[in-house]
Enzyme design. Structure first.
Site, mmCIF file in Angstrom:
data_model
loop_
_atom_site.group_PDB
_atom_site.id
_atom_site.type_symbol
_atom_site.label_atom_id
_atom_site.label_comp_id
_atom_site.label_asym_id
_atom_site.label_seq_id
_atom_site.Cartn_x
_atom_site.Cartn_y
_atom_site.Cartn_z
ATOM 1 N N ASN A 58 69.394 -107.486 -135.291
ATOM 2 C CA ASN A 58 68.690 -108.212 -136.367
ATOM 3 C C ASN A 58 67.684 -109.163 -135.702
ATOM 4 O O ASN A 58 67.939 -110.349 -135.512
ATOM 5 C CB ASN A 58 69.696 -108.973 -137.236
ATOM 6 C CG ASN A 58 69.041 -109.623 -138.445
ATOM 7 O OD1 ASN A 58 67.815 -109.759 -138.500
ATOM 8 N ND2 ASN A 58 69.847 -110.035 -139.403
ATOM 9 N N ILE B 32 72.642 -116.789 -144.695
ATOM 10 C CA ILE B 32 71.287 -117.337 -144.824
ATOM 11 C C ILE B 32 70.349 -116.166 -145.111
ATOM 12 O O ILE B 32 70.447 -115.128 -144.454
ATOM 13 C CB ILE B 32 70.898 -118.169 -143.576
ATOM 14 C CG1 ILE B 32 69.548 -118.849 -143.719
ATOM 15 C CG2 ILE B 32 70.918 -117.378 -142.313
ATOM 16 C CD1 ILE B 32 69.357 -120.007 -142.725
ATOM 17 N N ALA B 33 69.534 -116.298 -146.123
ATOM 18 C CA ALA B 33 68.639 -115.201 -146.481
ATOM 19 C C ALA B 33 67.420 -115.736 -147.228
ATOM 20 O O ALA B 33 67.509 -116.715 -147.971
ATOM 21 C CB ALA B 33 69.360 -114.172 -147.353
ATOM 22 N N VAL B 34 66.319 -115.045 -147.003
ATOM 23 C CA VAL B 34 65.066 -115.364 -147.694
ATOM 24 C C VAL B 34 64.635 -114.091 -148.418
ATOM 25 O O VAL B 34 64.637 -112.996 -147.817
ATOM 26 C CB VAL B 34 63.978 -115.806 -146.675
ATOM 27 C CG1 VAL B 34 62.645 -116.031 -147.368
ATOM 28 C CG2 VAL B 34 64.423 -117.059 -145.922
ATOM 29 N N TYR C 252 67.212 -117.964 -134.752
ATOM 30 C CA TYR C 252 68.272 -118.823 -134.203
ATOM 31 C C TYR C 252 67.921 -119.291 -132.793
ATOM 32 O O TYR C 252 68.152 -120.458 -132.451
ATOM 33 C CB TYR C 252 69.616 -118.081 -134.220
ATOM 34 C CG TYR C 252 70.085 -117.725 -135.610
ATOM 35 C CD1 TYR C 252 70.033 -118.657 -136.646
ATOM 36 C CD2 TYR C 252 70.574 -116.456 -135.904
ATOM 37 C CE1 TYR C 252 70.437 -118.328 -137.926
ATOM 38 C CE2 TYR C 252 70.986 -116.124 -137.189
ATOM 39 C CZ TYR C 252 70.906 -117.055 -138.191
ATOM 40 O OH TYR C 252 71.308 -116.733 -139.461
ATOM 41 N N GLU D 202 77.513 -115.898 -136.671
ATOM 42 C CA GLU D 202 77.547 -114.505 -136.211
ATOM 43 C C GLU D 202 76.341 -113.795 -136.785
ATOM 44 O O GLU D 202 76.010 -114.008 -137.942
ATOM 45 C CB GLU D 202 78.782 -113.792 -136.789
ATOM 46 C CG GLU D 202 80.059 -114.083 -136.068
ATOM 47 C CD GLU D 202 81.239 -114.044 -137.022
ATOM 48 O OE1 GLU D 202 81.098 -113.548 -138.159
ATOM 49 O OE2 GLU D 202 82.298 -114.531 -136.628
HETATM 50 C C1 LIG Z 1 66.121 -114.154 -140.827
HETATM 51 C C2 LIG Z 1 65.356 -114.687 -142.042
HETATM 52 C C3 LIG Z 1 66.251 -115.641 -142.822
HETATM 53 C C4 LIG Z 1 64.107 -115.468 -141.528
HETATM 54 O O1 LIG Z 1 63.477 -116.075 -142.653
HETATM 55 P P1 LIG Z 1 61.898 -116.306 -142.722
HETATM 56 O O2 LIG Z 1 61.630 -117.263 -143.816
HETATM 57 O O3 LIG Z 1 61.189 -115.013 -142.743
HETATM 58 O O4 LIG Z 1 61.649 -116.994 -141.287
HETATM 59 P P2 LIG Z 1 60.489 -118.028 -140.891
HETATM 60 O O5 LIG Z 1 59.182 -117.585 -141.463
HETATM 61 O O6 LIG Z 1 60.937 -119.415 -141.172
HETATM 62 O O7 LIG Z 1 60.457 -117.813 -139.309
HETATM 63 C C5 LIG Z 1 61.226 -118.616 -138.437
HETATM 64 C C6 LIG Z 1 61.346 -117.891 -137.104
HETATM 65 O O8 LIG Z 1 62.163 -116.719 -137.278
HETATM 66 C C7 LIG Z 1 61.704 -115.692 -136.404
HETATM 67 N N1 LIG Z 1 61.289 -114.544 -137.198
HETATM 68 C C8 LIG Z 1 61.259 -114.465 -138.552
HETATM 69 N N2 LIG Z 1 60.909 -113.222 -138.946
HETATM 70 C C9 LIG Z 1 60.706 -112.508 -137.818
HETATM 71 C C10 LIG Z 1 60.348 -111.155 -137.560
HETATM 72 N N3 LIG Z 1 60.114 -110.296 -138.576
HETATM 73 N N4 LIG Z 1 60.266 -110.740 -136.282
HETATM 74 C C11 LIG Z 1 60.514 -111.585 -135.248
HETATM 75 N N5 LIG Z 1 60.860 -112.896 -135.430
HETATM 76 C C12 LIG Z 1 60.949 -113.344 -136.689
HETATM 77 C C13 LIG Z 1 60.548 -116.281 -135.616
HETATM 78 O O9 LIG Z 1 61.088 -116.880 -134.440
HETATM 79 C C14 LIG Z 1 60.053 -117.348 -136.549
HETATM 80 O O10 LIG Z 1 59.350 -118.362 -135.896
HETATM 81 P P3 LIG Z 1 57.730 -118.218 -135.748
HETATM 82 O O11 LIG Z 1 57.211 -118.112 -137.162
HETATM 83 O O12 LIG Z 1 57.337 -119.470 -135.058
HETATM 84 O O13 LIG Z 1 57.476 -116.953 -134.991
HETATM 85 C C15 LIG Z 1 64.832 -113.520 -142.937
HETATM 86 O O14 LIG Z 1 64.189 -112.561 -142.130
HETATM 87 C C16 LIG Z 1 65.921 -112.843 -143.752
HETATM 88 O O15 LIG Z 1 66.290 -113.298 -144.827
HETATM 89 N N6 LIG Z 1 66.436 -111.714 -143.245
HETATM 90 C C17 LIG Z 1 67.436 -110.933 -143.967
HETATM 91 C C18 LIG Z 1 68.761 -111.635 -144.052
HETATM 92 C C19 LIG Z 1 69.304 -111.955 -142.688
HETATM 93 O O16 LIG Z 1 69.274 -111.148 -141.771
HETATM 94 N N7 LIG Z 1 69.858 -113.167 -142.547
HETATM 95 C C20 LIG Z 1 70.473 -113.634 -141.327
HETATM 96 C C21 LIG Z 1 71.893 -113.210 -141.295
HETATM 97 S S1 LIG Z 1 72.731 -113.815 -139.832
#
Ligand SMILES: CC(C)(COP(=O)(O)OP(=O)(O)OC[C@H]1O[C@@H](n2cnc3c(N)ncnc32)[C@H](O)[C@@H]1OP(=O)(O)O)[C@@H](O)C(=O)NCCC(=O)NCCS
Length: 147
Positions: A112, A73-75, A119, A107
């Site tokens: 991270n 999963i990635a954004v 999660y 996992e």
């Molecule tokens: C993890 C990831 C998918 C989150 O995507 P995102 O679109 O930024 O997340 P959202 O804006 O929907 O946030 C959802 C929740 O994630 C958490 N979150 C997201 N970014 C965060 C940050 N930088 N620090 C702390 N919590 C964070 C928060 O709980 C957030 O909820 P909130 O907005 O109510 O605080 C993104 O950071 C990503 O792509 N990371 C790199 C790839 C990765 O690590 N993937 C997971 C592999 S297991």
């Protein structure tokens, strides 16, 4: 606006660009994404940015009998912290519910924080640790959400 649709072969070039930015140490390869397309157990979704019609996010899982495992999963960093990761995760969880899965597993690399926080926000609990799982260096946290 972001719309979600099933991954298709034409998304993979853009996915690979995001993959390299999000996982510089161990990105999935083209082969790995292509094999998801031909895998009946796999459900893989893309979030498309409707302004540019480019992939902004993606995520996938395997559904095997009543178990599900999120595999990726990635954004795109340019779209992070806009709620897209959360929408994608809840979409995957809803598909699990529709398919009558009993639990979702995944996992995540220890440390991270964005991913672990996301999660936990969605009800995943830490159920175990795999020592030095990533590149022989970083531990993997095992997380499960019971549906
Ligand atoms: C993890 C990831 C998918 C989150 O995507 P995102 O679109 O930024 O997340 P959202 O804006 O929907 O946030 C959802 C929740 O994630 C958490 N979150 C997201 N970014 C965060 C940050 N930088 N620090 C702390 N919590 C964070 C928060 O709980 C957030 O909820 P909130 O907005 O109510 O605080 C993104 O950071 C990503 O792509 N990371 C790199 C790839 C990765 O690590 N993937 C997971 C592999 S297991």
């Amino acid at each position: 606006m972001i719309r979600f649709e099933l991954m298709r072969a034409q998304h993979i070039d853009e996915i690979l660009e995001i993959e390299k930015k999000c996982f510089p140490d161990d990105p999935w390869t083209r082969n790995m994404f292509e094999s998801e397309l031909g895998n009946k157990m796999s459900v893989f979704v893309c979030g498309i940015d409707e302004d540019s019609e480019k992939v902004a996010a993606y995520g996938g899982m395997w559904l095997i009998a009543d178990l599900s495992e999120i595999t990726n999963i990635a954004v795109d960093p340019a779209f992070q912290r806009e709620g897209i990761g959360g929408r994608l995760l809840s979409l995957l969880i809803n598909i699990c519910r529709e398919r009558k899965a009993a639990a979702v597993h995944l996992e995540v690399r220890d440390g991270n924080i964005p991913a672990v926080s996301m999660y936990e926000k969605f009800g995943f609990k830490r159920v175990g640790l795999r020592k030095k799982y990533y590149g022989g260096k970083h531990d993997a946290i095992l997380m499960t959400k019971i549906l």
